[in-house]
Enzyme design. Structure first.
Site, PDB file in Angstrom:
ATOM      1  N   HIS A  57       1.338  -1.451  -0.115  1.00 28.74           N
ATOM      2  CA  HIS A  57      -0.059  -0.071   0.188  1.00 28.74           C
ATOM      3  C   HIS A  57       0.481   1.596   0.488  1.00 28.74           C
ATOM      4  O   HIS A  57       0.239   2.255  -0.727  1.00 28.74           O
ATOM      5  CB  HIS A  57      -0.903  -0.149   1.295  1.00 28.74           C
ATOM      6  CG  HIS A  57      -1.942  -0.979   1.288  1.00 28.74           C
ATOM      7  ND1 HIS A  57      -2.664  -1.267  -0.063  1.00 28.74           N
ATOM      8  CD2 HIS A  57      -1.942  -1.790   1.905  1.00 28.74           C
ATOM      9  CE1 HIS A  57      -3.695  -2.341   0.036  1.00 28.74           C
ATOM     10  NE2 HIS A  57      -2.709  -3.251   1.697  1.00 28.74           N
ATOM     11  N   HIS A  80      -2.763  -2.895   7.850  1.00 30.77           N
ATOM     12  CA  HIS A  80      -4.037  -3.201   6.641  1.00 30.77           C
ATOM     13  C   HIS A  80      -4.561  -1.044   6.605  1.00 30.77           C
ATOM     14  O   HIS A  80      -4.589  -0.987   7.783  1.00 30.77           O
ATOM     15  CB  HIS A  80      -4.479  -4.269   7.728  1.00 30.77           C
ATOM     16  CG  HIS A  80      -6.492  -4.122   7.533  1.00 30.77           C
ATOM     17  ND1 HIS A  80      -6.312  -5.113   6.111  1.00 30.77           N
ATOM     18  CD2 HIS A  80      -7.525  -3.474   7.748  1.00 30.77           C
ATOM     19  CE1 HIS A  80      -7.328  -4.765   5.893  1.00 30.77           C
ATOM     20  NE2 HIS A  80      -8.063  -4.012   5.772  1.00 30.77           N
TER      21      HIS A  80
END
Length: 139
Positions: A34, A134
């Site tokens: 990410h 996350h």
């Protein structure tokens, strides 16, 4: 005596490394999946190239954040926010961040659509509240 000093010094250095800079492997995974610090917007082939380079071609959708790791880590300091799965270890960024969403549009060959935007990010952090682990959502 010298051996005892060497052992004590080694233990002290090891202890400092653990306390000061130990990054959990989940954070390294988060960074690979990410994080892509840099300025955008990125062109239409950005997702194809980045997903391939990072071996993420098995994902139908992925978001890359184009902010510094420290700015993303700072999101963990924001108040708790409920994650999509009901957990309460998520945090919403105070400011909009530069992101690229990658949506799969074809499988043979694998192809992604790149969508650049500035949105609030919602991330889950590890139990210490220091490390992002996350990417939950953006809005």
């Amino acid at each position: 005596m010298a051996l005892k000093t060497l052992v004590l010094f080694s233990l002290l250095v090891l202890g400092l490394l653990v306390i000061v800079g130990a990054q959990p492997s989940a954070f390294y995974t988060f960074q690979n999946r990410h994080m892509d610090p840099g300025s955008g917007p990125f062109g239409p082939l950005y997702c194809n190239r980045t997903m391939n380079r990072r071996n993420l071609l098995n994902r139908n959708f992925n978001t890359f954040v184009h902010e510094s790791p420290d700015d993303v880590k700072d999101v963990c300091k924001e108040r708790n926010y409920t994650c999509k799965n009901g957990q309460t270890n998520c945090h919403k960024s105070r400011n909009r961040m530069s992101i690229s969403d990658c949506s799969i549009t074809g499988r043979n060959p694998i192809n992604y659509q790149t969508t650049n935007s500035r949105k609030y990010i919602i991330i889950a952090c590890d139990p210490t509240g220091v490390w992002p682990v996350h990417f939950d959502d953006s809005m």
